[in-house]
Design a protein around this motif. Structure first.
Motif, mmCIF file in Angstrom:
data_model
loop_
_atom_site.group_PDB
_atom_site.id
_atom_site.type_symbol
_atom_site.label_atom_id
_atom_site.label_comp_id
_atom_site.label_asym_id
_atom_site.label_seq_id
_atom_site.Cartn_x
_atom_site.Cartn_y
_atom_site.Cartn_z
ATOM 1 N N ALA A 204 0.840 -1.190 0.000
ATOM 2 C CA ALA A 204 0.000 0.000 0.000
ATOM 3 C C ALA A 204 0.881 1.248 0.000
ATOM 4 O O ALA A 204 2.052 1.199 0.401
ATOM 5 C CB ALA A 204 -0.914 -0.011 1.218
ATOM 6 N N GLU A 205 0.331 2.352 -0.450
ATOM 7 C CA GLU A 205 1.123 3.583 -0.515
ATOM 8 C C GLU A 205 1.586 4.029 0.864
ATOM 9 O O GLU A 205 2.691 4.551 1.023
ATOM 10 C CB GLU A 205 0.294 4.691 -1.188
ATOM 11 N N ASN A 206 0.760 3.831 1.859
ATOM 12 C CA ASN A 206 1.103 4.237 3.221
ATOM 13 C C ASN A 206 1.505 3.035 4.080
ATOM 14 O O ASN A 206 1.234 2.996 5.278
ATOM 15 C CB ASN A 206 -0.063 4.975 3.876
ATOM 16 N N VAL A 207 2.135 2.046 3.470
ATOM 17 C CA VAL A 207 2.529 0.843 4.192
ATOM 18 C C VAL A 207 3.443 1.199 5.369
ATOM 19 O O VAL A 207 4.276 2.102 5.279
ATOM 20 C CB VAL A 207 3.234 -0.153 3.248
ATOM 21 N N GLN A 208 3.263 0.497 6.483
ATOM 22 C CA GLN A 208 4.068 0.721 7.679
ATOM 23 C C GLN A 208 5.005 -0.467 7.892
ATOM 24 O O GLN A 208 4.574 -1.630 7.850
ATOM 25 C CB GLN A 208 3.180 0.891 8.915
ATOM 26 N N PHE A 209 6.277 -0.145 8.095
ATOM 27 C CA PHE A 209 7.261 -1.158 8.464
ATOM 28 C C PHE A 209 7.535 -1.009 9.953
ATOM 29 O O PHE A 209 7.894 0.075 10.416
ATOM 30 C CB PHE A 209 8.542 -0.995 7.654
ATOM 31 N N GLU A 210 7.348 -2.095 10.687
ATOM 32 C CA GLU A 210 7.531 -2.073 12.133
ATOM 33 C C GLU A 210 8.619 -3.061 12.528
ATOM 34 O O GLU A 210 8.571 -4.240 12.158
ATOM 35 C CB GLU A 210 6.228 -2.424 12.851
ATOM 36 N N LEU A 211 9.586 -2.577 13.262
ATOM 37 C CA LEU A 211 10.645 -3.430 13.789
ATOM 38 C C LEU A 211 10.167 -4.011 15.105
ATOM 39 O O LEU A 211 9.798 -3.277 16.022
ATOM 40 C CB LEU A 211 11.927 -2.623 13.985
ATOM 41 N N ARG A 212 10.189 -5.338 15.211
ATOM 42 C CA ARG A 212 9.711 -6.006 16.423
ATOM 43 C C ARG A 212 10.701 -7.113 16.777
ATOM 44 O O ARG A 212 10.645 -8.211 16.230
ATOM 45 C CB ARG A 212 8.306 -6.565 16.210
ATOM 46 N N LEU A 213 11.594 -6.804 17.708
ATOM 47 C CA LEU A 213 12.627 -7.741 18.125
ATOM 48 C C LEU A 213 12.277 -8.332 19.485
ATOM 49 O O LEU A 213 11.715 -7.652 20.338
ATOM 50 C CB LEU A 213 13.987 -7.048 18.209
ATOM 51 N N ASN A 214 12.637 -9.573 19.675
ATOM 52 C CA ASN A 214 12.413 -10.244 20.955
ATOM 53 C C ASN A 214 13.700 -10.289 21.770
ATOM 54 O O ASN A 214 14.041 -11.299 22.385
ATOM 55 C CB ASN A 214 11.858 -11.649 20.725
ATOM 56 N N ASN A 215 14.405 -9.170 21.755
ATOM 57 C CA ASN A 215 15.613 -8.998 22.556
ATOM 58 C C ASN A 215 15.797 -7.506 22.820
ATOM 59 O O ASN A 215 15.040 -6.674 22.321
ATOM 60 C CB ASN A 215 16.838 -9.591 21.846
ATOM 61 N N LEU A 216 16.831 -7.177 23.594
ATOM 62 C CA LEU A 216 17.057 -5.787 24.006
ATOM 63 C C LEU A 216 18.280 -5.199 23.327
ATOM 64 O O LEU A 216 18.873 -4.243 23.835
ATOM 65 C CB LEU A 216 17.227 -5.727 25.525
ATOM 66 N N SER A 217 18.664 -5.737 22.159
ATOM 67 C CA SER A 217 19.894 -5.294 21.506
ATOM 68 C C SER A 217 19.841 -3.829 21.087
ATOM 69 O O SER A 217 20.879 -3.166 21.025
ATOM 70 C CB SER A 217 20.186 -6.179 20.291
ATOM 71 N N LEU A 218 18.666 -3.295 20.797
ATOM 72 C CA LEU A 218 18.544 -1.909 20.340
ATOM 73 C C LEU A 218 17.933 -0.996 21.404
ATOM 74 O O LEU A 218 17.773 0.202 21.156
ATOM 75 C CB LEU A 218 17.694 -1.845 19.061
ATOM 76 N N ALA A 219 17.608 -1.542 22.561
ATOM 77 C CA ALA A 219 17.007 -0.721 23.622
ATOM 78 C C ALA A 219 18.048 0.229 24.203
ATOM 79 O O ALA A 219 19.233 -0.109 24.322
ATOM 80 C CB ALA A 219 16.435 -1.609 24.714
ATOM 81 N N GLN A 220 17.600 1.420 24.560
ATOM 82 C CA GLN A 220 18.482 2.436 25.117
ATOM 83 C C GLN A 220 17.842 3.043 26.370
ATOM 84 O O GLN A 220 16.618 3.062 26.500
ATOM 85 C CB GLN A 220 18.747 3.546 24.096
ATOM 86 N N PRO A 221 18.681 3.524 27.304
ATOM 87 C CA PRO A 221 18.128 4.186 28.492
ATOM 88 C C PRO A 221 17.213 5.339 28.095
ATOM 89 O O PRO A 221 17.516 6.107 27.180
ATOM 90 C CB PRO A 221 19.370 4.683 29.229
ATOM 91 N N GLY A 222 16.089 5.434 28.775
ATOM 92 C CA GLY A 222 15.103 6.469 28.472
ATOM 93 C C GLY A 222 13.966 5.996 27.600
ATOM 94 O O GLY A 222 12.974 6.721 27.436
#
Length: 291
Positions: A204-222
């Motif tokens: 779709a023209e307004n397609v949404q890409f969502e990153l959904r990881l089952n780990n904390l590799s990209l998590a940051q404080p805050g």
């Protein structure tokens, strides 16, 4: 006298009528004793069970649900600052799919080792009848950490309604597609290898890409965190999570605002020209490393 017992000199003579009356009285006495003993045992059991139930209820886990921000994340424990400022020590969920890091993404973020999942309507021949509105990007999860239907969300393939009969499968219906992204054509067709099945679907023209990881590799404080789980009544600052979700407003795969490809190419040409004019010994290796 019918109940008169006669005695002889060599010993007493038993009276049948008296024995019968005595036997009946003894039997009733035994029955009454048995009933009394049963009542006593029931009362004792009741008195023993009630304190145990009360004690068990007092030690039962209490349900909790709260939100906050991530302070630190170490193996086996997260420190979350609750919205009221209290620091909560949280153990991650036992089931890995219940731990999620969620963020927006761009197609450019797709890379090697990543998988995607999406849903769409297909006809009996496998032709798409709808455009894809949302695509989830995720990483593989060890199969031994998945249970039941969870495997379908992480194993490449095409999954329809398991309860549909063969006659319904020839009709248009919704399918879940899990697979390896093979690219997006200039016309907006998403190509996916879903196990042994190649799937081509329009986006779709307004397609949404969502990153959904089952780990904390990209998590940051805050980063914002939402938790639901349990704690012992004696200490609500130590929580065992049943579900834990971390979100962020960062968009992955999006170029940085100060990173214009044209300017970057021009600056590289300028630096190359400057490097030819300047002695090699004056080159700044740290500046080159940051590029």
């Amino acid at each position: 006298m019918k109940n008169l017992c006669l005695f002889r000199l060599n010993g007493p003579q038993q009276c049948p009528a008296g024995d019968a009356a005595l036997s009946t009285s003894s039997l009733e006495l035994k029955i009454n004793h048995s009933k009394t003993a049963t009542r006593i045992l029931c009362i004792l059991a009741f008195l023993l069970v009630i304190p145990s139930a009360v004690l068990a209820q007092g030690n039962a886990n209490m349900v909790t649900q709260f939100s906050g921000t991530l302070k630190t994340a170490q193996p086996g424990v997260l420190v979350i600052t609750r919205d009221d400022g209290t620091e909560i020590f949280v153990q991650p969920p036992d089931e890995l799919p219940n731990l999620a890091f969620v963020a927006k993404a761009k197609p450019a973020f797709l890379g090697r080792g990543m998988l995607i999942r999406f849903s769409g309507v297909f006809d009996g021949a496998g032709n798409p009848l709808s455009k894809i509105e949302k695509v989830e990007i995720f990483q593989p999860v060890p199969p031994q950490q998945l249970k039941g239907s969870q495997r379908d969300k992480f194993t490449p393939g095409v999954y329809g309604d398991p309860h549909a009969n063969p006659q319904q499968r020839v009709e248009p219906q919704k399918y879940d597609v899990v697979g390896i992204p093979m690219g997006i054509t200039p016309t907006g067709i998403l190509m996916t290898q879903a196990g042994k099945i190649p799937v081509r679907c329009p986006l779709a023209e307004n397609v949404q890409f969502e990153l959904r990881l089952n780990n904390l590799s990209l998590a940051q404080p805050g980063d914002p965190v939402s938790v639901s789980g349990f704690y012992q009544p004696s200490d609500e600052t130590k929580v065992k999570a049943e579900n834990l979700t971390i979100t962020t407003d960062r968009v992955y795969g999006e170029p940085l605002a100060n990173e214009n490809p044209r300017n970057r190419r021009a600056s590289r040409r300028n630096r190359a020209a400057d490097a030819e004019e300047a002695p090699a010994a004056e080159a700044d290796p740290q500046a080159e490393a940051t590029e």
